[in-house]
Write a protein that holds these residues in place. Structure first.
Motif, mmCIF file in Angstrom:
data_model
loop_
_atom_site.group_PDB
_atom_site.id
_atom_site.type_symbol
_atom_site.label_atom_id
_atom_site.label_comp_id
_atom_site.label_asym_id
_atom_site.label_seq_id
_atom_site.Cartn_x
_atom_site.Cartn_y
_atom_site.Cartn_z
ATOM 1 N N TRP A 1 8.941 -17.070 92.120
ATOM 2 C CA TRP A 1 9.055 -17.628 93.460
ATOM 3 C C TRP A 1 9.750 -18.974 93.395
ATOM 4 O O TRP A 1 9.768 -19.620 92.346
ATOM 5 C CB TRP A 1 7.665 -17.830 94.084
ATOM 6 C CG TRP A 1 6.892 -16.570 94.227
ATOM 7 C CD1 TRP A 1 6.120 -15.970 93.268
ATOM 8 C CD2 TRP A 1 6.815 -15.738 95.381
ATOM 9 N NE1 TRP A 1 5.558 -14.815 93.763
ATOM 10 C CE2 TRP A 1 5.967 -14.657 95.056
ATOM 11 C CE3 TRP A 1 7.364 -15.818 96.667
ATOM 12 C CZ2 TRP A 1 5.673 -13.649 95.976
ATOM 13 C CZ3 TRP A 1 7.068 -14.816 97.574
ATOM 14 C CH2 TRP A 1 6.232 -13.750 97.229
ATOM 15 N N THR A 2 10.290 -19.399 94.510
ATOM 16 C CA THR A 2 10.874 -20.725 94.605
ATOM 17 C C THR A 2 10.509 -21.327 95.961
ATOM 18 O O THR A 2 10.326 -20.594 96.949
ATOM 19 C CB THR A 2 12.406 -20.678 94.438
ATOM 20 O OG1 THR A 2 12.931 -22.011 94.434
ATOM 21 C CG2 THR A 2 13.072 -19.905 95.565
ATOM 22 N N THR B 1 16.401 -14.826 97.582
ATOM 23 C CA THR B 1 17.203 -14.209 96.564
ATOM 24 C C THR B 1 17.036 -12.717 96.553
ATOM 25 O O THR B 1 16.019 -12.213 96.979
ATOM 26 C CB THR B 1 16.836 -14.761 95.168
ATOM 27 O OG1 THR B 1 17.597 -14.098 94.181
ATOM 28 C CG2 THR B 1 15.374 -14.543 94.859
ATOM 29 N N SER C 1 10.323 -18.265 98.834
ATOM 30 C CA SER C 1 11.117 -17.052 98.620
ATOM 31 C C SER C 1 10.929 -16.536 97.204
ATOM 32 O O SER C 1 10.614 -17.304 96.283
ATOM 33 C CB SER C 1 12.611 -17.346 98.856
ATOM 34 O OG SER C 1 12.847 -17.780 100.172
ATOM 35 N N THR C 2 11.128 -15.239 97.027
ATOM 36 C CA THR C 2 11.074 -14.669 95.686
ATOM 37 C C THR C 2 12.262 -15.168 94.867
ATOM 38 O O THR C 2 13.308 -15.525 95.411
ATOM 39 C CB THR C 2 11.088 -13.139 95.737
ATOM 40 O OG1 THR C 2 12.239 -12.696 96.475
ATOM 41 C CG2 THR C 2 9.830 -12.596 96.399
ATOM 42 N N ALA C 3 12.098 -15.192 93.552
ATOM 43 C CA ALA C 3 13.148 -15.691 92.662
ATOM 44 C C ALA C 3 13.041 -14.986 91.317
ATOM 45 O O ALA C 3 12.036 -14.350 91.003
ATOM 46 C CB ALA C 3 13.024 -17.203 92.485
ATOM 47 N N SER C 4 14.083 -15.121 90.513
ATOM 48 C CA SER C 4 14.102 -14.483 89.194
ATOM 49 C C SER C 4 13.649 -15.438 88.100
ATOM 50 O O SER C 4 13.912 -15.205 86.925
ATOM 51 C CB SER C 4 15.519 -13.968 88.889
ATOM 52 O OG SER C 4 16.468 -15.010 89.006
ATOM 53 N N ASN C 5 12.972 -16.519 88.464
ATOM 54 C CA ASN C 5 12.471 -17.464 87.469
ATOM 55 C C ASN C 5 11.133 -16.987 86.902
ATOM 56 O O ASN C 5 10.621 -15.926 87.280
ATOM 57 C CB ASN C 5 12.342 -18.867 88.080
ATOM 58 C CG ASN C 5 11.474 -18.880 89.324
ATOM 59 O OD1 ASN C 5 10.633 -18.005 89.526
ATOM 60 N ND2 ASN C 5 11.666 -19.870 90.192
#
Length: 430
Positions: free
Chosen positions: A288-289, A25, A280-284
């Protein structure tokens, strides 16, 4: 793939692997994610697909030898480069292009533990053949990322043969040297305060690698990482007794890189079998995801129901009456790979690696942060006691299978990712 008995065919050939970029992302990085590498240019408008090749030790050097489970990126834009806005770099670059220690520590909730835990613990790495540059390459990795020196001189690093000799070492092998560099760098990334013992088997047969495992335990290691595997056989239960039955020692083994299907020694009931994810990096909230690592029907994390090994008492899934692979997991997708420094037999520099050869030493490092297991325990059961302290991976698959959770991620336990990935150290404490 054993010499005694029986000999086995290789699980993998020398073909190049071509991977598709994992779904990364463009979200902002979480606080504390940065590494020693700085963005030097804006990311390209369209990221090139990541390509990679199996490391040479993934093709056994001789008949009857086991294969390592590592893959080296050869081109394209890695997840790290996307996240940091770095222009893609060629192999043997002067700066890293994969995840470094602070990335991995942040992803798995280990930042605080990595800085304070692990002192006095010894993590053993068991591999085949000799890497003459192991100590100097380890020094380059640790220096770049600001980790304390780990050398023979200060007592942090020790390299021995399977007999414990520091002088009579196996023949050098550039393929296994890549594997050794990957393993050493991953335990350093996760548990930088721990001591490291590298035990080099004289060849990659189960007999010699197993002897090296026994030597590692004899020399005091309470955590032993193994990044190799081969086909199962009826001899595996005897190998269990001879090499892997070590109460009080956390033995991690990579689940394999050939997609759905059981490997040994990941199938041993005495070890923690480690599957692989795409990270992967994520906005959660986590930042990360993860999903199951799969490139194709013949490449991705291993998993499956053993044909020979008995089911350990702590495994309660009902679809497999014998030992089920995996127990837990960590990053393994080369497209979301890790940075490694290597110089033996290649141009000295930074490479990006994937494969479950990355995830096994990562989990060994987590065990070391969690503390010394009790003398009568089997640490493979620890995660089953506290599944709330793991990141449940619920998407992706590593192939086709009749019993869906053998090869497809779901809520709770599944074969490709086990119970999930580390969320701190609580799930790895006895």
């Amino acid at each position: 793939m054993r010499t005694t008995p029986p000999a086995r065919p290789s699980l993998r050939g020398s073909r190049r692997r071509i991977g598709s970029a994992a779904a990364a992302t463009a979200a902002l990085l979480v606080a504390g994610l940065g590494t020693a590498v700085h963005a030097e240019a804006a990311a390209p408008a369209k990221a090139a697909k990541v390509t990679w090749a199996a490391t040479p030790c993934a093709t056994p050097r001789k008949s009857g030898e086991l294969a390592c489970n590592s893959l080296r990126v050869t081109g394209g834009t890695t997840a790290f480069e996307k996240a940091h806005g770095i222009t893609p770099r060629a192999a043997d670059a002067s700066t890293p292009s994969g995840y470094g220690p602070s990335d991995l520590q942040a992803a798995y909730g280990l930042t605080a533990a990595s800085s304070s835990n692990g002192s006095g613990e010894t993590i053993a790495i068991v591999d085949a053949y000799n890497d003459p540059n192991a100590e100097s390459d380890l020094a380059a990795y640790r220096s770049h990322y600001g980790l304390s020196a780990c050398t023979t001189a200060n007592g942090c690093f020790k390299k021995v043969s399977q007999t414990g000799s520091t002088t009579s070492l196996p023949a050098g092998d550039s393929g296994w040297a890549e594997e050794i560099s990957l393993d050493l760098d991953m335990v350093s990334a996760i548990a930088p305060n721990a001591n490291i013992l590298l035990v080099e088997a004289k060849s990659a047969t189960m007999a010699n690698l197993g002897t090296a495992v026994n030597e590692a335990v004899k020399l005091g290691a309470k955590y032993v990482s193994n990044s190799y595997g081969g086909s199962e056989s009826s001899s595996d239960t005897s190998y269990d007794s001879s090499y892997f039955n070590h109460p009080g020692v956390a033995i991690t083994v990579s689940a394999g890189d050939a997609g759905y299907g059981a490997e040994y020694p990941a199938a041993s009931k005495y070890v923690t079998s480690v599957g692989g994810t795409a990270l992967s990096t994520a906005s959660n909230t986590r930042g990360w995801t993860e999903s199951v690592w799969k490139t194709s029907s013949t490449e991705g994390t291993g998993s499956g129901c053993s044909a020979y090994d008995a089911k350990p008492s702590w495994q309660t899934d009902t679809g497999c009456t014998k030992r089920m692979i995996s127990d837990v997991s960590a990053v393994a997708d080369p497209a979301t790979g890790v940075s490694v420094y290597d110089s033996y037999g290649v141009t000295a520099g930074w490479y990006t690696f994937g494969g479950t050869s990355a995830s096994a030493p990562i989990i060994a490092g987590v065990y070391a942060l969690a503390g010394t297991p009790s003398s009568s325990s089997y640490p493979a059961q620890f995660p089953y006691k506290d599944t709330s302290a793991l990141n449940d991976v619920t998407s992706g698959n590593n192939g086709s299978c009749t019993t869906s959770y053998f090869c497809t991620a779901k809520s709770g336990y599944d074969g490709p990712t086990g119970l999930g990935t580390p969320q701190g150290v609580a799930a790895f404490t006895g």
